[in-house]
Design an enzyme around this catalytic site. Structure first.
Site, short mmCIF file in Angstrom:
data_model
loop_
_atom_site.label_atom_id
_atom_site.label_comp_id
_atom_site.label_asym_id
_atom_site.label_seq_id
_atom_site.Cartn_x
_atom_site.Cartn_y
_atom_site.Cartn_z
N GLY A 9 -25.02 -53.31 4.56
CA GLY A 9 -23.86 -52.99 5.42
C GLY A 9 -22.65 -52.88 4.50
N GLY A 10 -22.92 -52.41 3.29
CA GLY A 10 -21.94 -52.49 2.19
C GLY A 10 -20.76 -51.57 2.30
N ALA A 15 -17.37 -55.63 4.56
CA ALA A 15 -17.59 -55.46 3.13
C ALA A 15 -16.34 -54.90 2.47
CB ALA A 15 -18.78 -54.55 2.90
N VAL A 71 -32.13 -50.00 6.92
CA VAL A 71 -32.87 -51.27 7.00
C VAL A 71 -34.24 -51.11 7.68
CG1 VAL A 71 -30.78 -52.70 7.03
CG2 VAL A 71 -31.81 -52.02 9.18
N LYS A 127 -22.11 -64.30 10.97
CA LYS A 127 -22.13 -64.59 12.40
C LYS A 127 -22.00 -63.29 13.18
CE LYS A 127 -18.32 -65.05 14.60
NZ LYS A 127 -17.45 -63.85 14.65
N ASP A 214 -18.24 -64.80 20.18
CA ASP A 214 -17.48 -64.34 19.01
C ASP A 214 -16.70 -65.48 18.37
OD1 ASP A 214 -16.45 -62.36 17.23
OD2 ASP A 214 -14.58 -62.34 18.37
N HIS A 219 -16.53 -70.54 15.26
CA HIS A 219 -15.28 -71.01 14.66
C HIS A 219 -14.71 -72.24 15.38
CE1 HIS A 219 -15.60 -67.32 12.54
NE2 HIS A 219 -14.97 -66.54 13.40
N LYS A 297 -7.79 -63.11 23.05
CA LYS A 297 -7.24 -61.91 22.39
C LYS A 297 -6.03 -61.43 23.19
CE LYS A 297 -10.92 -60.97 19.64
NZ LYS A 297 -10.81 -61.21 18.21
C1 BG6 Z 1 -13.96 -63.14 13.55
C2 BG6 Z 1 -14.07 -62.61 14.96
O1 BG6 Z 1 -15.09 -63.90 13.23
O2 BG6 Z 1 -12.81 -63.95 13.44
C3 BG6 Z 1 -12.81 -61.83 15.32
O3 BG6 Z 1 -15.20 -61.77 15.07
C4 BG6 Z 1 -11.58 -62.66 15.09
O4 BG6 Z 1 -12.86 -61.40 16.67
C5 BG6 Z 1 -11.58 -63.25 13.69
O5 BG6 Z 1 -10.45 -61.82 15.25
C6 BG6 Z 1 -10.45 -64.23 13.50
O6 BG6 Z 1 -10.42 -64.63 12.17
P1 BG6 Z 1 -9.08 -64.95 11.43
O7 BG6 Z 1 -9.47 -65.44 10.08
O8 BG6 Z 1 -8.30 -63.65 11.37
O9 BG6 Z 1 -8.35 -65.96 12.26
#
Ligand code: BG6
Length: 438
Positions: A9-10, A15, A71, A127, A214, A219, A297
């Site tokens: 996916g380079g 990437a 792939v 992820k 997501d 996170h 968002k």
């Molecule tokens: C990603 C999500 O993992 O993290 C995104 O897929 C999100 O939707 C992003 O915007 C947020 O990361 P950061 O580092 O910009 O806060």
């Protein structure tokens, strides 16, 4: 040892915008020079990729090569095998920076190919790792068929963030916090990852994830585990990961009545773009302490922050004063700034001793250098340090935590673009007599 780096996916967004720039910085700054080649494997070579390549310093650019790769096509692996022959005796890193639905084919293809090679190897999986508990278990089983756990690096870029790493340092490298880091002193904890951007340009991907898959499953729960974990027996990767798994396993099943799903006005798809919830950790340290999580968002601003809110002082103690001291807080702010802030109530300048205190902040600016999360995680990857990568059971446990929310009829509320915090999410805390620190 020399390492050859293969990004599958380079030529994609990740990437181009994160990985290759981070590698370039590590290489040109001299922090990591043991690269023998950087291969971008993808079906097509885009002009954006070419442009990116041209922006790199010549010595790094010389290492980068595009390799046409599908792939699902066995011929692609044959061609890759030919390239691997050129790297005898070197380490091989395969970075899966592609759509999750292609992970299984890629792991299988690479796994079979690598049976013919003896090189040390590492595989990095981005992820979302699966789409639910069952698929994460399947993906882990597949990985186990071809790789040993020490070769598997499940990445979450939030763990490369300096302030998040500092939660661990603040808690476990200072003796003054451990005594108050529990249900006796902490009133509640807030974990926020608010974003001002919508999902423009990523609609197709986002429809398969929504905010729960997501952000929440990975996170948010990673931030939570750093704040809530028990101290490890020692500063050693497996002990640290053991503690993270333990605290994740202690999370009580989330009560659907304590969850708010939202979707911003104008979002065309069906996914939720916002989620706020309350959860409890049923262990001796955190029994009864609510953890409030919120991510979304198209909100008013970007704000990534963990706030540990300490208990109020007794009301009767201050009842003769016409004031209400605010609760002490420790804030770990990751965005927009990197800082740790301690909020205290202190005496203002006044002509008498008995007086209402005012809130003061002690700010620790934790941003020592402008380092991207991917840079620090790549350094760990090259070193073979898995501490900040998720172990198989960690990722499975995180899916178990969010599982009740996946099939739940979401019926999201609608919020206007640019909201500070949708009213329903505000009410989630209000009914507990609390408020979000946004
Ligand atoms: C990603 C999500 O993992 O993290 C995104 O897929 C999100 O939707 C992003 O915007 C947020 O990361 P950061 O580092 O910009 O806060």
């Amino acid at each position: 040892m020399l390492w050859a780096f293969f990004v599958i996916g380079g030529t994609g967004d990740l990437a181009r915008n994160k990985l290759l720039p981070a590698l370039e910085k590590l290489y040109t700054s001299g922090l990591f020079r043991n690269l023998s080649g950087v291969y971008a494997l993808a079906r097509t070579k885009t002009t954006q990729w070419e442009e990116k390549l041209n922006s790199f310093r010549p010595e790094f650019r010389a290492l980068c090569k595009y390799v046409p790769f599908d792939v699902k096509d066995p011929n692609s692996y044959k061609e890759l095998g030919r390239i691997l022959q050129e790297h005898k005796g070197q380490g091989l890193i395969f970075y899966l920076a592609l759509s999750p639905e292609l992970f299984e084919d890629t792991i299988r293809g690479l796994g079979v190919l690598l049976r013919n090679f003896e090189n040390p190897r590492r595989i990095v999986v981005e992820k979302p790792f699966g789409k639910d508990y069952a698929s994460a278990v399947r993906l882990n089983e597949l990985l186990r068929r071809y790789f040993v756990e020490e070769e598997v690096f499940r990445i979450d870029h939030f763990l490369g963030k300096h302030t998040i790493q500092n939660i661990f340092s603040l808690r476990f490298s200072n003796s003054i916090f451990e005594g108050v880091w529990n249900k006796n002193f902490v009133d509640h904890v807030q974990v926020l990852a608010l974003e001002d951007k919508g999902v423009e340009g990523r609609e197709a991907f986002y429809e398969t994830t929504g905010a729960v898959r997501d952000m929440l499953q990975n996170h948010m729960l990673q931030m939570l585990s750093f704040v809530a974990m028990e101290p490890p027996c020692c500063m050693e990767p497996e002990s640290i990961r053991d503690e993270k798994v333990k605290v994740l396993r202690s999370i009580r099943q989330i009560d659907p009545r304590e969850v708010v799903f939202g979707r911003y006005e104008g979002y065309k798809g069906k996914a939720e773009t916002f989620v706020a919830l309350k959860l409890y950790i049923d262990n001796l340290r955190w029994q009864g302490v609510p953890f409030y999580l919120m991510t979304g968002k198209a909100l008013a601003r970007k704000l990534t922050r963990i706030t540990v809110v300490f208990k109020e002082i007794p009301k009767s103690f201050i009842s003769l004063l016409d004031c209400e001291p605010r609760q002490n807080r420790i804030v770990f702010e990751v965005a927009p700034e990197n800082k740790i802030v301690l909020y205290l109530e202190l005496r203002p300048l006044a002509d008498r001793f008995i007086v209402c205190p005012v809130e003061r902040q002690i700010v620790f600016d934790t941003e020592v250098e402008n380092k991207e999360p991917y840079e620090s995680l790549l350094v760990d990857l090259f070193r073979g340090d898995q501490t900040l990568f998720m172990r198989y059971d960690e990722v499975e446990t995180m899916w178990k935590v969010v599982e009740p929310l996946l099939d739940f009829p979401k019926d999201p509320i609608t919020y206007p673009v640019g909201s500070w915090c949708p009213k329903e999410a505000w009410d989630l805390l209000k009914k507990d007599g609390r408020e979000w620190f946004v």
